[in-house]
Design a protein around this motif. Structure first.
Motif, short mmCIF file in Angstrom:
data_model
loop_
_atom_site.label_atom_id
_atom_site.label_comp_id
_atom_site.label_asym_id
_atom_site.label_seq_id
_atom_site.Cartn_x
_atom_site.Cartn_y
_atom_site.Cartn_z
N PHE A 1 0.81 -1.23 0.00
CA PHE A 1 0.00 0.00 0.00
C PHE A 1 0.84 1.27 0.00
CE2 PHE A 1 -2.83 -3.17 1.79
CZ PHE A 1 -3.97 -2.97 1.02
N PHE A 2 0.41 2.23 -0.82
CA PHE A 2 0.98 3.58 -0.76
C PHE A 2 0.18 4.31 0.31
CE2 PHE A 2 1.19 8.03 -2.36
CZ PHE A 2 2.56 8.19 -2.20
N ARG A 3 0.91 4.87 1.27
CA ARG A 3 0.21 5.45 2.43
C ARG A 3 0.85 6.78 2.78
NH1 ARG A 3 0.62 1.32 5.36
NH2 ARG A 3 -1.49 0.53 5.50
N LEU A 4 0.02 7.82 2.99
CA LEU A 4 0.53 9.13 3.39
C LEU A 4 -0.10 9.54 4.72
CD1 LEU A 4 0.26 11.07 -0.02
CD2 LEU A 4 2.34 10.14 1.01
N ARG A 5 0.78 9.85 5.69
CA ARG A 5 0.28 10.38 6.96
C ARG A 5 0.40 11.90 6.88
NH1 ARG A 5 3.83 8.91 11.69
NH2 ARG A 5 3.13 6.77 11.43
N CYS A 6 -0.75 12.58 6.90
CA CYS A 6 -0.75 14.03 6.61
C CYS A 6 -1.20 14.83 7.83
CB CYS A 6 -1.75 14.34 5.50
SG CYS A 6 -1.57 13.33 4.04
N ASP B 1 -7.61 21.73 2.40
CA ASP B 1 -6.68 20.77 3.01
C ASP B 1 -7.35 19.42 3.26
OD1 ASP B 1 -8.04 20.85 5.49
OD2 ASP B 1 -6.83 22.54 6.20
N VAL B 2 -6.54 18.48 3.77
CA VAL B 2 -7.07 17.11 3.91
C VAL B 2 -8.05 16.97 5.08
CG1 VAL B 2 -5.14 15.93 2.78
CG2 VAL B 2 -5.03 16.38 5.23
N ALA B 3 -7.83 17.73 6.18
CA ALA B 3 -8.76 17.59 7.31
C ALA B 3 -10.17 18.01 6.89
CB ALA B 3 -8.29 18.41 8.50
N ALA B 4 -10.25 19.15 6.19
CA ALA B 4 -11.57 19.58 5.72
C ALA B 4 -12.07 18.65 4.62
CB ALA B 4 -11.52 21.02 5.24
N GLY B 5 -11.15 18.02 3.92
CA GLY B 5 -11.55 16.99 2.93
C GLY B 5 -12.35 15.90 3.63
N VAL B 6 -11.93 15.56 4.86
CA VAL B 6 -12.66 14.56 5.65
C VAL B 6 -13.98 15.15 6.16
CG1 VAL B 6 -12.63 13.19 7.78
CG2 VAL B 6 -10.57 13.33 6.35
N VAL B 7 -13.90 16.37 6.74
CA VAL B 7 -15.12 17.01 7.29
C VAL B 7 -16.21 17.05 6.21
CG1 VAL B 7 -16.10 19.14 8.26
CG2 VAL B 7 -13.76 18.47 8.86
N MET B 8 -15.82 17.45 4.98
CA MET B 8 -16.81 17.66 3.91
C MET B 8 -16.98 16.42 3.03
SD MET B 8 -17.21 20.95 4.63
CE MET B 8 -18.49 21.16 3.45
N VAL C 1 -13.99 9.47 1.45
CA VAL C 1 -14.34 8.22 2.13
C VAL C 1 -13.57 7.03 1.54
CG1 VAL C 1 -16.42 8.06 0.68
CG2 VAL C 1 -16.23 6.61 2.67
N GLN C 2 -13.24 7.10 0.26
CA GLN C 2 -12.61 5.95 -0.39
C GLN C 2 -11.09 5.89 -0.23
OE1 GLN C 2 -14.55 7.12 -3.99
NE2 GLN C 2 -15.92 5.36 -3.97
N VAL C 3 -10.49 6.94 0.33
CA VAL C 3 -9.02 6.94 0.45
C VAL C 3 -8.52 7.14 1.89
CG1 VAL C 3 -8.53 7.68 -1.91
CG2 VAL C 3 -8.91 9.41 -0.16
N VAL C 4 -9.45 7.41 2.82
CA VAL C 4 -9.02 7.64 4.21
C VAL C 4 -8.88 6.30 4.93
CG1 VAL C 4 -9.75 8.57 6.46
CG2 VAL C 4 -10.03 9.94 4.38
N GLU C 5 -7.71 6.09 5.54
CA GLU C 5 -7.54 4.89 6.36
C GLU C 5 -7.94 5.20 7.80
OE1 GLU C 5 -4.24 1.53 6.45
OE2 GLU C 5 -3.46 3.40 7.28
N LEU D 1 -4.00 8.62 4.48
CA LEU D 1 -4.63 8.24 3.22
C LEU D 1 -3.93 6.99 2.69
CD1 LEU D 1 -4.68 11.81 1.62
CD2 LEU D 1 -6.57 10.67 2.79
N VAL D 2 -4.67 6.12 2.06
CA VAL D 2 -4.06 4.86 1.61
C VAL D 2 -4.66 4.41 0.28
CG1 VAL D 2 -5.70 3.32 2.82
CG2 VAL D 2 -3.33 2.60 2.51
N TRP D 3 -3.81 3.76 -0.56
CA TRP D 3 -4.31 3.21 -1.83
C TRP D 3 -3.41 2.05 -2.25
CZ3 TRP D 3 -8.91 3.86 -3.63
CH2 TRP D 3 -9.23 3.46 -4.93
N PRO D 4 -3.98 0.98 -2.82
CA PRO D 4 -3.13 -0.15 -3.22
C PRO D 4 -2.11 0.26 -4.29
CG PRO D 4 -5.47 -0.69 -3.41
CD PRO D 4 -5.39 0.77 -3.11
N LYS D 5 -0.87 -0.22 -4.13
CA LYS D 5 0.19 0.18 -5.07
C LYS D 5 0.00 -0.44 -6.46
CE LYS D 5 4.19 1.03 -2.16
NZ LYS D 5 5.44 0.46 -1.63
N LYS D 6 -0.70 -1.58 -6.49
CA LYS D 6 -0.77 -2.31 -7.77
C LYS D 6 -1.65 -1.62 -8.81
CE LYS D 6 -4.25 -5.62 -6.08
NZ LYS D 6 -5.44 -4.88 -6.41
N ASP D 7 -2.59 -0.78 -8.36
CA ASP D 7 -3.54 -0.18 -9.31
C ASP D 7 -2.96 1.06 -10.00
OD1 ASP D 7 -5.31 -2.12 -8.58
OD2 ASP D 7 -6.40 -0.85 -7.14
#
Ligand SMILES: Cc1cc2nc3c(=O)[nH]c(=O)nc-3n(C[C@H](O)[C@H](O)[C@H](O)COP(=O)(O)OP(=O)(O)OC[C@H]3O[C@@H](n4cnc5c(N)ncnc54)[C@H](O)[C@@H]3O)c2cc1C
Length: 318
Positions: A92-97, A127-134, A149-153, A195-201
């Motif tokens: 998984f590609f993962r970013l802690r923001c 930003d990413v926090a408001a990305g979650v809020v909204m 919703v589809q990328v937040v771990e 945020l997380v996403w499979p590396k293979k895709d």
């Protein structure tokens, strides 16, 4: 009230908020804190709590309408909590923001890896926090992912626990996600988003597609004037909206494209955008959008719901 030494290096009094929001309106905050670290954010919130001062949160201000009368108490802006750390593993590609990491910067990280989240993130302000809020995202049905919703771990939230503040972690499944909204984690300050996403895709033509998406936005949206993006959510679930018209299409059908109230204009380019033509007040914007709501309700019996959030002192006006 004088500010304690613990927060005075990153907190100011009586700060005009016009340059802290994309509509470029609004009055002053009694106090504005711009913490650079988690500890600073916590100290500011602890101070507000000990003094019984109201607190509001602000990211980039691209989805708020700030009152001309300003915001009472402390506004904590996460702009400087913007670190991005790559914590990927084999699969998984993962970013802690940090809360204030810009979506644009996160988009570039996904783009570099040719991963699909770059497509929906491209052109999304804020930003990413408001990305979650909204639960920010795009409406293109063919895109996956297309919303936060589809990328937040997981997220971390600083919350009150009795007389102290504690950080809690929420996994994606603990959050209640819906169209342009998330619940179940608040009230509190989102401090971190992973945020997380499979590396293979991998997406082979991703650079071209990101560019296309950005050009499409430029051609459809009035990006040259201050706005908050789409003012209303699309009322596709309203039972009276039998033709499943978008909010913009309904406002246009109500004859309001180009309508001006003071210096606010229902955009001639995209009727679900209300733009500040220069020196508009927050009240101008509110009156223009209220008229759109009223006329669409009167003509089509459809309720338009604001996508942005009102911030500050709107007493007696809403
Ligand atoms: C030109 C333009 C185009 C846009 N296009 C889109 C689009 O395509 N899709 C879309 O979804 N949105 C779009 N938007 C709206 C907006 O960019 C998004 O909703 C974005 O996620 C808001 O981010 P922000 O940092 O500006 O949040 P802000 O406006 O600062 O805050 C939004 C809300 O989140 C709260 N908040 C902020 N940070 C925190 C935190 N750390 N903890 C707790 N609460 C917090 C605030 O109190 C406020 O209620 C657009 C806006 C503009 C100006």
């Amino acid at each position: 009230m004088s500010l304690p030494d613990s927060i005075s290096s990153f907190t100011n009094e009586d700060v005009c908020l016009k340059k802290f929001n994309s509509w470029k309106v609004g009055g002053k905050a009694d106090y504005l804190a711009l913490p650079k670290t988690f500890d600073e954010a916590k100290k500011a919130l602890q101070w507000a709590k000990s003094e019984s001062i109201e607190v509001s949160f602000l990211g980039c201000g691209s989805n708020v309408l700030i009152s001309d009368r300003g915001v009472k108490g402390l506004v904590l802006c996460t702009k400087k909590l913007s670190a991005i750390e790559d914590t990927s593993c084999n699969e998984f590609f993962r970013l802690r923001c940090g809360a204030g990491a810009l979506k644009f910067k996160v988009m570039r990280r996904f783009l570099k890896e040719s991963l699909a989240p770059a497509l929906f993130l491209s052109g999304l302000p804020g930003d990413v926090a408001a990305g979650v809020v909204m639960n920010a995202g795009v409406s293109e049905k063919e895109l996956h992912p297309k919303e936060f919703v589809q990328v937040v771990e997981s997220i971390k939230v600083l919350k009150e626990k009795g007389s102290v503040l504690e950080e809690y972690q929420f996994l994606n499944k603990d959050i209640v996600w819906s169209y342009r909204k998330s619940q179940g984690w608040g009230p509190g300050l989102i401090t971190e988003v992973t945020l997380v996403w499979p590396k293979k895709d991998k997406v082979s033509d991703i650079s071209e597609r990101v560019l296309e998406a950005q050009n499409l936005r430029k051609s459809k949206q009035p990006l040259d004037l201050p706005s908050c993006g789409s003012v209303f959510t699309n009322p596709y679930n309203d039972p009276n909206n039998t033709e499943k018209k978008s909010a913009g299409a309904l406002i246009e059908a109500a004859g309001l494209k180009g309508y001006e109230y003071g210096r606010a204009e229902i955009s001639r380019k995209h009727a679900n955008f209300i733009v500040n033509k220069g020196e508009a007040s927050a009240l101008d914007l509110h009156c223009a959008l209220s008229l759109a709501q009223e006329k669409v309700r009167h003509m089509f019996d459809v309720n338009l719901v604001a996508e942005f959030r009102y911030l500050g002192d709107w007493e007696g006006l809403l």
